[in-house]
Design a protein around this motif. Structure first.
Motif, PDB file in Angstrom:
ATOM      1  N   ARG A 179       0.844  -1.194   0.000  1.00 57.21           N
ATOM      2  CA  ARG A 179       0.000   0.000   0.000  1.00 57.21           C
ATOM      3  C   ARG A 179       0.885   1.251   0.000  1.00 57.21           C
ATOM      4  NH1 ARG A 179      -4.727  -1.643   4.387  1.00 57.21           N
ATOM      5  NH2 ARG A 179      -5.244  -3.662   3.439  1.00 57.21           N
ATOM      6  N   LYS A 180       0.383   2.286  -0.600  1.00 58.53           N
ATOM      7  CA  LYS A 180       1.152   3.521  -0.771  1.00 58.53           C
ATOM      8  C   LYS A 180       0.798   4.526   0.325  1.00 58.53           C
ATOM      9  CE  LYS A 180       1.903   5.137  -4.935  1.00 58.53           C
ATOM     10  NZ  LYS A 180       1.764   5.826  -6.254  1.00 58.53           N
TER      11      LYS A 180
ATOM     12  N   LEU B 293      -0.551   2.288   8.960  1.00 57.76           N
ATOM     13  CA  LEU B 293      -1.168   2.502   7.660  1.00 57.76           C
ATOM     14  C   LEU B 293      -2.569   3.101   7.812  1.00 57.76           C
ATOM     15  CD1 LEU B 293      -0.933   2.129   4.620  1.00 57.76           C
ATOM     16  CD2 LEU B 293      -1.827  -0.184   4.888  1.00 57.76           C
TER      17      LEU B 293
END
Length: 845
Positions: free
Chosen positions: A481-482, A505
């Motif tokens: 995930r970015k 996150l």
């Protein structure tokens, strides 16, 4: 007959003298002189100046009589013109004054000071140099010349000329190109002229050179003439972009040599100058279609190209100079400050006031650095391909993914390059190389620290907008995930305790959702101002010293009120004036004490807004913080009391420049400040103690002058560029300086800001060496005493100040146990030090 011929000659001389006696002119001179003196008395300096000019142009006999008054009038009138922005008139007045007194070193020096302050450094250097020629012992001109020399002939010139490896490789590449048929050469940005002379020595038929700096152009002309090449190398004082054929050079050349590269490769405009050269000054490149094409009909460039490398790093020293690292400063919560950042940014929001990168020598950074990724190739460029040069700025943004190899806070991207001179010779500017170049630093601007972890991938965008290399860290890939860095908030980082990646996150995504539509509030501070803000020890020390002073004054005031029939109005308030340079929190810290009205020196509107927000969030009333420079018409009001019926309880002076020198005119400011204090009032700091140490450092020698007796590549350059050697090396990190310590630290000098009678201008100090060696320099630093008990050191690890060092012109050989006598002198806040060996052992003072 002799007698008859003699009388007419005598008569002609008599009549000539009589014609000079002009009653009307004498009356005009007399009345103008009287008017000048009266206007001077009335402080009407502009009219007085005009009258003095008239008197001295009509009656030069009055020059000696009126010189001092004329100088004083000129300087006061120049101050007035400067304060209202009438700059052209100011310089016109100086030109008129120099017509009357062309060899007056004081006027020359003063005009040079105005020129330097307004950015005309070349012209300023010329005036200081002329003043020194007229009077070699003139200290003001000498100190000004040293100051301007640091701008005009930057220290990397000495490092480059001392870099034998670099010199030899350039010489070999040029020699090979000339011998292969490139017999007409243009040296762009010639500097000392060394590359052009290499081309001529290699056998080039025609050599041309250009240099934009007037100082370096004149230096190159002297060097070329001294090496017997003034008739064979044509040097132009011109920017290469303004050169044309045949106006400046008779025909196109077959070889361009240049070293117009900085730590970020493109910062000195090499791309623009090479594109112009290929279109207007160079023969076309070899097409590659005809292998029998004549070499002499094609053009080429040295260097042929470059490869740029980059890596992500953790570095506390970089971090504290580019973003706020603390949550509290001097008892003030910084939560309401908004985002504070340095003026170094590659973001799309950056304007012309922002720089895309700064420079550092990574190997000398205090505390070192940690590489978080392996180096990667960010860009390659072929300087012999004009289409590639022209397409550089329009290249698409390239996205690179970097595997993270070590855990650490992401503070910056460090950049260096390999300069390919030709197929065989190249130079590297990498952090592990012994090179004269620094590395380019692209700091990361995020409001909170972000910890990279192994198995993360850092996403970096690379572009060349406006022919500058631009790199920015935009995101991190973690578990597929970015995370966008400019909107991420790291919740936890403590030792080896790493918070759950899934929780991190989620926090980052929540932050993205809640803040996406709100514009960020940020203010720009200089790197040194940011480091000052992060210097908690300094602010805490000031807070403690001010608290002691206020407590003492409260007791004093209570005692006075007990014996007074009628207390004075506003007797409960204490007044504090901060005259610090740039952004300072000290006034707000003072106002936060309670019962204090503080006057801040902050000028910029956005920075004033930061202080107002901080005042409101820390419960400081608006009435207790004022920006006094907003009400000051000119520089004469700097230390004036806004309210005449009261005096200052404390005046805060900014005493030490970030570079490590005492601020100019500090003692004059202290003298004025003492007159403005109430009884029991205090100047912060109270005194400054200068400490120093004897060292042997080849590094300081290499950065201060061209070393060695042998000519550089066989050329006589050192005597000419060494004219610009300055005795004081600034912006020094003593903690990382390569040196041998030849003595213990010792007290060199004391500047007492509270007691004028305790001060002196000269002092001799004797110090015993602890080991044998060559004394090449005397680094010095300061202990800044806020009061008798509380002090801060400019040598401390978290200091925002750097150190300085006096570099001796001739190293002094010593044995262990020798006594060295140091003569320390203070002249107008400038410290100079000389050293000599004592013949007989003497006890230290």
């Amino acid at each position: 007959m002799p007698n008859t011929s003699a009388r007419p000659k005598h008569g002609r001389r008599t009549r000539r003298r009589r014609r000079q006696e002009d009653p009307a002119r004498d009356q005009l001179v007399s009345s103008s002189l009287e008017s000048a003196q009266q206007c001077l008395y009335n402080q009407d300096y502009g009219t007085a100046f005009v009258h003095y000019l008239l008197v001295l142009s009509l009656a030069p006999v009055f020059k000696n009589f009126a010189k001092d008054s004329f100088r004083f009038t000129l300087f006061k009138w120049a101050e007035e013109l400067d304060s209202v922005g009438r700059i052209q008139e100011l310089f016109d007045c100086y030109e008129q004054a120099l017509e009357v007194f062309p060899d007056d070193e004081v006027i020359l020096n003063s005009m040079g000071e105005h020129l330097f302050r307004m950015g005309f450094r070349d012209e300023a250097a010329g005036h200081f140099h002329k003043a020194l020629k007229l009077r070699p012992d003139y200290p003001e001109a000498r100190e000004n010349f040293y100051r301007v020399a640091n701008w005009l002939v930057e220290r990397w010139h000495f490092l480059m000329l001392n870099d034998r490896g670099r010199n030899r490789k350039y010489q070999q590449a040029i020699q090979k190109a000339v011998q292969s048929g490139c017999n007409t050469v243009l040296d762009i940005g010639t500097g000392t002229g060394i590359l052009g002379m290499c081309a001529k020595k290699a056998g080039a038929a025609e050599v041309f050179a250009c240099e934009l700096s007037k100082t370096m152009y004149e230096l190159a002309c002297e060097v070329v003439a001294a090496n017997g090449m003034d008739g064979s190398i044509s040097i132009l004082h011109k920017k290469s972009l303004e050169m044309e054929v045949p106006a400046d050079i008779p025909r196109r050349v077959s070889l361009v040599v240049t070293e117009t590269v900085d730590a970020g490769l493109f910062g000195e405009g090499i791309i623009e100058s090479l594109i112009h050269a290929w279109h207007h000054l160079l023969l076309p490149p070899k097409s590659g279609e005809n292998e029998f094409e004549e070499v002499s009909t094609t053009g080429r460039v040295i260097p042929a190209g470059a490869t740029v490398f980059c890596m992500a790093i953790e570095c506390l020293e970089i971090r504290r100079h580019h973003r706020l690292c603390v949550t509290e400063v001097g008892g003030l919560s910084m939560a309401a400050a908004g985002e504070l950042r340095s003026p170094v940014s590659c973001s799309s929001e950056a304007d012309d006031s922002m720089e895309p990168y700064t420079t550092e020598r990574l190997s000398r950074l205090p505390g070192g650095y940690k590489a978080l990724t392996e180096p990667f190739t960010a860009l390659t460029i072929d300087f012999n391909n004009v289409q590639e040069l022209e397409g550089l700025s329009s290249r698409e943004v390239r996205e690179i993914r970097l595997p993270v190899t070590q855990e650490g806070q992401l503070d910056a991207l460090a950049v260096w390059f390999q300069l390919h001179l030709d197929e065989e010779n190249s130079l590297s500017t990498g952090p592990q190389e012994d090179t004269c170049w620094e590395q380019a630093i692209y700091p990361i601007h995020i409001t909170t620290c972000f910890v990279l972890k192994p198995r993360d991938e850092l996403i970096v965008e690379v572009s060349c907008q406006d022919a500058y290399l631009r790199l920015s860290s935009v995101a991190v890939l973690r578990d597929g995930r970015k995370i966008h860095l400019n909107k991420h908030v790291e919740l936890q980082h403590s030792g080896n305790s790493i918070s759950n990646s899934e929780a991190e996150l989620c926090s980052a995504l929540a932050c993205l959702q809640t803040n996406h539509s709100q514009p960020e509030t940020f203010s720009t501070l200089e790197c040194s101002e940011m480091a000052l803000l992060n210097n908690q020890d300094y602010h805490q020390s000031f807070c403690g010293a001010l608290s002691k002073l206020i407590s003492k004054l409260k007791v004093q005031k209570q005692n006075q009120e007990q014996v007074s029939v009628m207390p004075a109005p506003d007797s409960s308030l204490f007044y504090v004036l901060d005259v610090s340079e740039g952004f300072s929190l000290l006034s707000l810290i003072a106002a936060h004490q309670g019962g204090v009205k503080a006057y801040s020196s902050v000028e910029k509107n956005k920075q004033q807004e930061v202080l107002r927000r901080l005042a409101q969030s820390n419960s400081v009333s608006e009435q207790h913080l004022e920006f006094w420079l907003n009400h000051t018409e000119d520089e004469q009001g700097v230390l004036q009391r806004p309210s005449r019926e009261k005096l200052w309880s404390a005046i805060i002076l900014d005493c030490v420049e970030t570079c490590g020198l005492i601020r100019q005119k500090l003692m004059e400011k202290a003298s004025l400040a003492r007159c403005l204090l109430e009884e029991g009032g205090h100047i912060f700091p109270e005194k400054i103690v200068v400490y120093g140490m004897l060292v042997e450092s080849d590094t300081l020698l290499l950065e201060s002058a061209v070393q060695g007796r042998e000519p550089t590549l066989g050329f006589n350059i050192a005597p000419f560029i060494n004219q610009f050697t300055v005795p004081v090396h600034v912006f020094l990190d003593f903690s990382t300086l390569e040196c041998r310590r030849l003595s213990e630290a010792l007290e060199l000098f004391v500047l007492n800001l509270m007691d004028a009678n305790a001060n002196y201008t000269n002092r001799e100090v004797k110090v015993q060496t602890i080991s044998a060696g060559r004394i090449t320099a005397i680094p010095f630093w300061y202990h800044i005493y806020l009061d008798r008990e509380i002090s801060v050191s400019t040598l401390s690890q978290n200091s925002h100040w750097k150190q300085a060092a006096v570099v001796l012109q001739e190293p002094l050989e010593v044995r262990a146990g020798d006594w060295v006598c140091l003569a320390v002198r203070l002249h107008e806040s400038t410290i100079s030090i000389s050293a000599r060996l004592e013949n007989t052992p003497v006890q230290m003072d």
